[in-house]
Write a protein that holds these residues in place. Structure first.
Motif, short mmCIF file in Angstrom:
data_model
loop_
_atom_site.label_atom_id
_atom_site.label_comp_id
_atom_site.label_asym_id
_atom_site.label_seq_id
_atom_site.Cartn_x
_atom_site.Cartn_y
_atom_site.Cartn_z
N UNK A 276 0.85 -1.20 0.00
CA UNK A 276 0.00 0.00 0.00
C UNK A 276 0.89 1.25 0.00
N UNK A 277 1.72 1.35 -1.01
CA UNK A 277 2.63 2.49 -1.11
C UNK A 277 2.88 2.80 -2.57
N UNK A 278 3.18 4.06 -2.87
CA UNK A 278 3.61 4.42 -4.21
C UNK A 278 5.02 3.87 -4.43
N UNK A 279 5.25 3.29 -5.57
CA UNK A 279 6.54 2.71 -5.89
C UNK A 279 7.33 3.57 -6.87
N UNK A 280 6.72 4.66 -7.37
CA UNK A 280 7.38 5.55 -8.32
C UNK A 280 7.25 6.99 -7.85
N UNK A 281 8.19 7.82 -8.27
CA UNK A 281 8.06 9.25 -8.05
C UNK A 281 8.57 9.98 -9.29
N UNK A 282 8.11 11.19 -9.46
CA UNK A 282 8.48 11.98 -10.63
C UNK A 282 9.80 12.70 -10.36
N UNK A 283 10.87 12.22 -10.98
CA UNK A 283 12.15 12.89 -10.87
C UNK A 283 12.21 14.11 -11.77
N UNK A 284 13.34 14.79 -11.78
CA UNK A 284 13.46 16.00 -12.60
C UNK A 284 13.39 15.70 -14.08
N UNK A 285 13.90 14.54 -14.47
CA UNK A 285 13.94 14.20 -15.89
C UNK A 285 13.02 13.04 -16.25
N UNK A 286 12.78 12.13 -15.32
CA UNK A 286 11.94 10.98 -15.65
C UNK A 286 11.39 10.36 -14.37
N UNK A 287 10.44 9.46 -14.52
CA UNK A 287 9.87 8.75 -13.40
C UNK A 287 10.84 7.68 -12.92
N UNK A 288 11.00 7.56 -11.60
CA UNK A 288 11.95 6.61 -11.02
C UNK A 288 11.27 5.78 -9.95
N UNK A 289 11.91 4.66 -9.61
CA UNK A 289 11.46 3.86 -8.48
C UNK A 289 11.81 4.58 -7.18
N UNK A 290 10.95 4.45 -6.18
CA UNK A 290 11.21 5.06 -4.88
C UNK A 290 12.32 4.30 -4.16
N UNK A 291 12.85 4.92 -3.12
CA UNK A 291 13.88 4.28 -2.29
C UNK A 291 13.33 2.99 -1.68
N UNK A 292 12.09 3.05 -1.15
CA UNK A 292 11.50 1.85 -0.54
C UNK A 292 11.29 0.76 -1.57
N UNK A 293 10.88 1.13 -2.78
CA UNK A 293 10.67 0.12 -3.83
C UNK A 293 11.97 -0.62 -4.12
N UNK A 294 13.06 0.12 -4.28
CA UNK A 294 14.35 -0.51 -4.53
C UNK A 294 14.78 -1.38 -3.36
N UNK A 295 14.47 -0.93 -2.14
CA UNK A 295 14.83 -1.70 -0.96
C UNK A 295 14.02 -3.00 -0.89
N UNK A 296 12.72 -2.93 -1.20
CA UNK A 296 11.90 -4.14 -1.26
C UNK A 296 12.52 -5.14 -2.24
N UNK A 297 12.88 -4.66 -3.43
CA UNK A 297 13.40 -5.53 -4.48
C UNK A 297 14.71 -6.19 -4.05
N UNK A 298 15.66 -5.39 -3.58
CA UNK A 298 16.96 -5.94 -3.20
C UNK A 298 16.85 -6.89 -2.01
N UNK A 299 15.94 -6.60 -1.09
CA UNK A 299 15.77 -7.46 0.08
C UNK A 299 15.20 -8.82 -0.30
N UNK A 300 14.24 -8.83 -1.22
CA UNK A 300 13.68 -10.10 -1.69
C UNK A 300 14.72 -10.88 -2.47
N UNK A 301 15.44 -10.20 -3.36
CA UNK A 301 16.47 -10.87 -4.16
C UNK A 301 17.54 -11.53 -3.27
N UNK A 302 17.89 -10.84 -2.17
CA UNK A 302 18.96 -11.34 -1.29
C UNK A 302 18.60 -12.68 -0.66
N UNK A 303 17.31 -13.01 -0.63
CA UNK A 303 16.89 -14.26 -0.01
C UNK A 303 16.94 -15.44 -0.98
N UNK A 304 17.20 -15.17 -2.26
CA UNK A 304 17.35 -16.26 -3.22
C UNK A 304 18.80 -16.72 -3.24
#
Length: 546
Positions: A507-535
């Motif tokens: 229940x969170x936004x995973x993207x934000x509008x950067x100066x030049x383009x839309x990017x993944x949020x810090x939490x989104x990247x953290x979710x991804x890396x944390x899940x990957x680390x368990x494989x």
């Protein structure tokens, strides 16, 4: 093995080891550690919802009095589904698209190839014997499941003599699927494969939309065997020189070509010559996804979602779809109203073809002119369905897919669709949901020995992702620090570049509008890396083809 969350985006699976080689891999680590030998008790998750109170061991089922008259309001519709006696099955590689609907519909179950709960979900059935098979499409895996002896036994054991035929829903199917269901006595509760294939054409979609008043970006339909012919088409339609060219069938990312000069024409011409073409003026746009259901009472329109696409942290495919998110700021109130009206017009156009039930529309919002255009039509359940069915509107009334079920079950109903749409539009800005499909992005082939558990996770005070408990679905998430992960590939499976590892919902936004383009949020990247680390796994050497 193809990817199954989006059939049009298959990754080339490398050749996998023979059974004897697989045994050697297992010996290297001993028996793979299970996803915790004893899973958390899920009694609380099951007991909270009356739709689960269906004890299969009872010989004499309790007498349930269904409505014998036309359903006229949401209260009666909810009662109908809570007392439903017709067995309904969602069949697929995973249950992700409609996971959680068993909270609403009695006798609703999932038949899947992958079981992220390791047998602990009371409504998910997976065959115990699954020989290694190189499925090339989602249709192939669904047909395999329907013909599987264990699956047929599971369905037949739940049939009531003289009762309703089992109902089957799925995302992808073909004429073979229809033949299998006919032979086995199942009702495939979807429009015909022939009609869906017809409507899948971008040319047909454009013509249908034009007739219904749901117009596409300024365009012209025709053919071109040279750059000069393409220019002539564009000039006569006053489209300019910056063009977007689409061929009728296939994923838009692979059948859409951006052409501004003859060099770009030459680069793509082999995919264009001989095809029917939709030639469009190129615009600056924001794509959004809207799901809807065409019923006998009109078209019920779901919430508006934006998409996640092409993020290197999630997918190795340039521009590849990798999730959706819904929040109040996806579009303005004016854009939302016009998008909803456009989707309703598409529904009116579909009605003339004999179509009924669930569909998804890609809407393009011109960021320069604020115009709203028809992009593409997907005549099926979509990847966005996972979020659509947990919105505030869904809990105020019923999830969107239940309107589809009303069309295909033995019940009459008369509902005020205009009133439902007005209420849902008002509630559409009151909720935030997102999900992302996590693919393997490294150029590896590994035999998986450890994988993250399916269930609820949370970010603790130090920002570390912690496993909270087992859970059946994501419907009980409360805030932006919580997430639900549905594992697809687990221990004793393989992962390779492009493979679907799992789906994370929050229940969170995973993207934000950067100066030049839309990017993944810090939490989104953290979710991804944390899940990957368990494989974790063992690298598989290249196979000797000799």
């Amino acid at each position: 093995m193809a990817n199954f969350l989006e059939a049009s985006e298959g990754s080339a699976r490398p050749q996998m080891p023979k059974p004897s080689d697989l045994a050697n891999l297992r010996k290297q680590v001993g028996k793979p550690q299970s996803q915790e030998s004893v899973l958390d008790e899920m009694t609380a998750n099951v007991a909270v919802d009356a739709a689960y109170n269906d004890d299969e061991s009872i010989v004499e089922p309790p007498r349930v009095v269904n409505f014998g008259r036309t359903l006229k309001n949401m209260s009666e519709v909810r009662h109908f589904f809570r007392t439903n006696q017709t067995p309904i099955y969602f069949v697929g590689a995973t249950p992700v698209n409609l996971l959680g609907l068993d909270r609403w519909v009695r006798k609703f179950s999932y038949i899947t190839y992958y079981d992220g709960w390791d047998g602990h979900h009371p409504r998910v059935f997976t065959p115990s014997e699954k020989p290694q098979t190189d499925f090339q499409s989602a249709e192939e895996i669904n047909n395999w499941l329907l013909e599987n002896p264990e699956v047929r036994e599971y369905i037949d054991a739940r049939r009531t003599p003289g009762g309703q035929r089992p109902k089957i829903a799925m995302v992808f199917f073909d004429e073979e699927t229809e033949a299998i269901c006919e032979e086995l006595g199942y009702d495939l509760i979807l429009p015909s494969a022939e009609l869906r294939n017809h409507l899948d054409s971008k040319i047909v979609t454009t013509e249908l939309g034009n007739a219904a008043g749901a117009h596409s970006v300024p365009n012209v339909l025709g053919t071109a065997d040279s750059y000069a012919q393409l220019q002539k088409l564009a000039r006569e339609a006053k489209l300019g020189d910056d063009l977007v060219v689409q061929t009728p069938y296939g994923d838009s990312g692979k059948t859409t070509f951006f052409i501004t000069n003859e060099g770009e024409w030459n680069q793509h011409s082999k995919h264009i010559i001989g095809e029917q073409l939709k030639v469009m003026k190129r615009i600056n746009n924001q794509p959004v996804a809207v799901e809807a259901v065409l019923t006998r009472c009109g078209t019920v329109v779901g919430p508006i979602l934006t998409e996640l696409a092409g993020y290197k942290e999630l997918t190795p495919y340039k521009g590849g779809w990798c999730g959706n998110e819904m929040h109040p700021d996806v579009v303005t109130d004016g854009q939302r109203a016009r998008a909803i009206e456009l989707v309703r017009k598409v529904g009116e156009g579909l009605e003339s073809t004999g179509y009924r039930g669930f569909f998804e529309v890609d809407v393009l919002v011109d960021t320069d002119t604020d115009e709203v255009y028809l992009g593409e039509l997907n005549p099926r359940i979509s990847g966005a369905s996972a979020i659509t069915n947990v919105t505030a509107g869904a809990y105020a009334d019923i999830p969107l897919f239940l309107f589809h079920l009303l069309e295909y079950l033995d019940v009459d109903f008369e509902l005020d669709v205009d009133e439902i749409n007005a209420r849902w539009e008002e509630l559409s800005g009151a909720d935030v949901w997102s999900h992302m499909i996590i693919k393997e992005t490294d150029d590896i082939v590994q035999y998986i020995t450890h994988a993250p558990r399916t269930g609820k996770y949370f970010l603790d005070s130090k920002g570390k992702l912690q496993f909270s408990r087992s859970a059946l679905d994501w419907h009980q998430l409360q805030n932006h620090k919580e997430a639900f992960f549905l594992r697809i590939y687990g221990a004793e499976d393989y992962r390779w570049k492009g493979a679907d590892l799992g789906v994370l919902v929050t229940k969170a936004k995973l993207q934000y509008e950067g100066k030049k383009k839309t990017k993944l949020t810090i939490d989104a990247k953290h979710f991804i890396s944390s899940i990957r680390a368990q494989y974790k796994g063992i690298d598989v050497p290249p196979m000797d083809n000799h």
